[in-house]
Write a protein that holds these residues in place. Structure first.
Motif, mmCIF file in Angstrom:
data_model
loop_
_atom_site.group_PDB
_atom_site.id
_atom_site.type_symbol
_atom_site.label_atom_id
_atom_site.label_comp_id
_atom_site.label_asym_id
_atom_site.label_seq_id
_atom_site.Cartn_x
_atom_site.Cartn_y
_atom_site.Cartn_z
ATOM 1 N N ASN A 16 -11.562 24.146 -51.779
ATOM 2 C CA ASN A 16 -12.842 23.441 -51.181
ATOM 3 C C ASN A 16 -12.271 22.712 -50.180
ATOM 4 O O ASN A 16 -12.862 21.462 -49.692
ATOM 5 N N SER A 17 -11.574 23.440 -49.123
ATOM 6 C CA SER A 17 -11.017 22.831 -47.831
ATOM 7 C C SER A 17 -12.241 22.929 -46.991
ATOM 8 O O SER A 17 -13.130 23.521 -47.086
ATOM 9 N N VAL A 18 -12.208 22.046 -45.799
ATOM 10 C CA VAL A 18 -12.950 21.938 -44.666
ATOM 11 C C VAL A 18 -13.423 23.588 -44.245
ATOM 12 O O VAL A 18 -14.497 23.865 -44.435
ATOM 13 N N MET A 19 -12.447 24.172 -43.649
ATOM 14 C CA MET A 19 -12.789 25.537 -43.009
ATOM 15 C C MET A 19 -13.411 26.446 -44.132
ATOM 16 O O MET A 19 -14.227 27.221 -43.755
ATOM 17 N N ASN A 29 -17.902 19.446 -45.868
ATOM 18 C CA ASN A 29 -17.401 18.717 -47.165
ATOM 19 C C ASN A 29 -17.005 17.206 -46.493
ATOM 20 O O ASN A 29 -15.760 17.114 -45.943
ATOM 21 N N TYR A 30 -17.914 16.210 -46.356
ATOM 22 C CA TYR A 30 -17.644 14.955 -45.762
ATOM 23 C C TYR A 30 -16.435 14.108 -46.271
ATOM 24 O O TYR A 30 -15.723 13.497 -45.570
ATOM 25 N N LYS A 31 -16.255 14.383 -47.443
ATOM 26 C CA LYS A 31 -15.085 13.797 -48.430
ATOM 27 C C LYS A 31 -13.776 14.251 -47.630
ATOM 28 O O LYS A 31 -12.847 13.576 -47.304
ATOM 29 N N LYS A 32 -13.594 15.609 -47.472
ATOM 30 C CA LYS A 32 -12.551 16.233 -46.986
ATOM 31 C C LYS A 32 -12.457 15.692 -45.397
ATOM 32 O O LYS A 32 -11.338 15.653 -44.991
#
Length: 100
Positions: A16-19, A29-32
């Motif tokens: 679930n990384s940004v890219m 994914n604003y948390k990331k």
């Protein structure tokens, strides 16, 4: 794990990384994103007096904006605008990591 390795994970390595989320059409994914910004702030402090940064960081910098920009075209205009705004914020932090 050092801050640079953490940044790599948040950007690319985790499921679930940004890219990866952007590439899979899951959106930002604003948390990331916030985690990424926090790590970049730590790196700015860590490297403020350094003459050089690791090659690994240069690789991340070079690929980041073109990658996120390419992913943004998969989204509607409003979402694309938000993605690019976040990308610009992160890019500014990246620049601060290497500014003289």
């Amino acid at each position: 794990m050092d801050n640079l390795d953490k940044l790599c994970e948040v950007m690319y390595d985790q499921q679930n990384s940004v890219m990866i989320d952007l590439r899979l059409g899951k959106g930002l994914n604003y948390k990331k994103v916030e985690e990424m910004k926090g790590i970049l702030m730590l790196l700015i402090d860590e490297w403020i007096d350094k003459e050089f940064v690791p090659k690994k960081m240069c690789d991340l910098f070079i690929d980041f904006y073109p990658g996120i920009e390419a992913c943004s075209y998969s989204y509607d205009a409003e979402t694309q605008k938000k993605i690019l705004e976040v990308a610009n914020e992160i890019l500014d932090l990246m620049r601060n990591c290497v500014c003289c």
